[in-house]
Design a protein around this motif. Structure first.
Motif, PDB file in Angstrom:
ATOM      1  N   PRO A  11       0.823  -1.220   0.000  1.00 54.73           N
ATOM      2  CA  PRO A  11       0.000   0.000   0.000  1.00 54.73           C
ATOM      3  C   PRO A  11       0.856   1.269   0.000  1.00 54.73           C
ATOM      4  N   ALA A  12       0.304   2.281  -0.622  1.00 51.97           N
ATOM      5  CA  ALA A  12       0.998   3.569  -0.689  1.00 51.97           C
ATOM      6  C   ALA A  12       0.963   4.261   0.664  1.00 51.97           C
ATOM      7  N   LYS A  13       2.057   4.922   0.988  1.00 52.34           N
ATOM      8  CA  LYS A  13       2.107   5.792   2.160  1.00 52.34           C
ATOM      9  C   LYS A  13       1.542   7.143   1.749  1.00 52.34           C
ATOM     10  N   PRO A  14       1.148   7.969   2.694  1.00 53.99           N
ATOM     11  CA  PRO A  14       0.616   9.297   2.334  1.00 53.99           C
ATOM     12  C   PRO A  14       1.565  10.042   1.391  1.00 53.99           C
ATOM     13  N   GLY A  15       0.990  10.596   0.336  1.00 56.56           N
ATOM     14  CA  GLY A  15       1.770  11.358  -0.622  1.00 56.56           C
ATOM     15  C   GLY A  15       2.429  10.519  -1.707  1.00 56.56           C
ATOM     16  N   GLN A  16       2.265   9.185  -1.655  1.00 55.92           N
ATOM     17  CA  GLN A  16       2.862   8.304  -2.663  1.00 55.92           C
ATOM     18  C   GLN A  16       1.766   7.700  -3.537  1.00 55.92           C
ATOM     19  N   VAL A  17       2.145   7.321  -4.742  1.00 59.07           N
ATOM     20  CA  VAL A  17       1.234   6.654  -5.664  1.00 59.07           C
ATOM     21  C   VAL A  17       1.095   5.181  -5.306  1.00 59.07           C
ATOM     22  N   ILE A  18       2.200   4.594  -4.826  1.00 58.82           N
ATOM     23  CA  ILE A  18       2.270   3.166  -4.543  1.00 58.82           C
ATOM     24  C   ILE A  18       3.356   2.940  -3.503  1.00 58.82           C
ATOM     25  N   GLY A  19       3.274   1.830  -2.795  1.00 57.31           N
ATOM     26  CA  GLY A  19       4.344   1.454  -1.877  1.00 57.31           C
ATOM     27  C   GLY A  19       5.449   0.760  -2.658  1.00 57.31           C
ATOM     28  N   SER A  20       6.178  -0.115  -2.010  1.00 59.32           N
ATOM     29  CA  SER A  20       7.221  -0.875  -2.701  1.00 59.32           C
ATOM     30  C   SER A  20       6.591  -1.717  -3.803  1.00 59.32           C
ATOM     31  N   ALA A  21       7.300  -1.849  -4.915  1.00 61.72           N
ATOM     32  CA  ALA A  21       6.742  -2.542  -6.077  1.00 61.72           C
ATOM     33  C   ALA A  21       7.808  -3.347  -6.795  1.00 61.72           C
ATOM     34  N   GLY A  55      15.449  -7.385  -8.328  1.00 61.39           N
ATOM     35  CA  GLY A  55      14.880  -7.676  -7.023  1.00 61.39           C
ATOM     36  C   GLY A  55      15.640  -6.907  -5.952  1.00 61.39           C
ATOM     37  N   GLY A  56      14.940  -6.521  -4.899  1.00 60.10           N
ATOM     38  CA  GLY A  56      15.584  -5.777  -3.824  1.00 60.10           C
ATOM     39  C   GLY A  56      15.593  -4.276  -4.042  1.00 60.10           C
ATOM     40  N   SER A  57      15.051  -3.840  -5.174  1.00 54.41           N
ATOM     41  CA  SER A  57      15.041  -2.397  -5.445  1.00 54.41           C
ATOM     42  C   SER A  57      13.607  -1.874  -5.531  1.00 54.41           C
ATOM     43  N   ALA A  58      12.702  -2.486  -4.782  1.00 50.31           N
ATOM     44  CA  ALA A  58      11.278  -2.172  -4.866  1.00 50.31           C
ATOM     45  C   ALA A  58      10.962  -0.700  -4.599  1.00 50.31           C
ATOM     46  N   ALA A  59      11.621  -0.111  -3.632  1.00 49.53           N
ATOM     47  CA  ALA A  59      11.351   1.296  -3.308  1.00 49.53           C
ATOM     48  C   ALA A  59      11.804   2.211  -4.447  1.00 49.53           C
TER      49      ALA A  59
END
Length: 185
Positions: A66-76, A125-129
């Protein structure tokens, strides 16, 4: 220097890609993981249409947080692609042109990539943020009941990936193994 790719994919773009090419992808990408692939297969088995036109499209194997406030998406970050191998040849036959994930594909999928002039990209992988920063918008378009595995339509800009399997039979993972064996014999 990475190649810039605009989606949806066309024959000219796919034929220009070679295993090992670094790319930056911009345009619409659809997300789907195990449960969504199973649901799509069931839909096709019933003779119904998929929830989106896959012709020329790219599916990203991801279950975003899930996205944090102000973000479009969380880690992906990418998920293991082999879990979708049983469903992939049929989707390629129907016009899917690209997939993004991580890890190896089986021989049947690699052959289907060649037969249907498609491409398989790996995201790191490992670069989701970091990957999440290239995602500009996200919308659930199907199977909302599947939660993180729902199908989403994502707009990406300069999404970083590497061509692993190309339509010419190139396999970047195998090329790496071959180079390693030659230098360590």
């Amino acid at each position: 220097m990475p190649k810039s790719i605009k989606l949806p994919l066309d024959e000219k773009t796919v034929s220009s890609l070679r295993a090992g090419d670094q790319v930056r992808i911009s345009g619409t990408v659809y997300t789907a993981r195990d449960a969504a692939h199973m649901r799509m297969a069931e839909t096709l088995d019933k003779g119904l249409e998929l929830p989106f036109d896959i012709n020329g499209q790219v599916i990203y194997y991801v279950g975003p947080t899930p996205a944090k406030p102000g973000q479009v998406i969380g880690s992906a970050g990418p998920t293991t692609s082999s879990r979708m191998d049983a469903y992939t040849p049929k989707l390629l036959e129907l016009g899917l042109k690209g997939m993004i994930g991580k890890g190896y594909r089986n021989d049947q999928v690699k052959q289907a990539i060649q037969d249907n002039h498609a491409v398989y990209f790996a995201a790191v992988g490992g670069s989701a943020a970091l990957i999440a920063k290239t995602i500009k918008s996200v919308e659930v378009i199907a199977y909302e009941d599947l939660g993180i595995e729902a199908i989403r339509k994502m707009e990406v800009e300069d999404f970083p990936a590497i061509v692993i399997n190309d339509m010419h039979g190139g396999d970047y993972y195998q090329e790496g193994v071959n180079i390693y064996r030659k230098t360590n014999i």
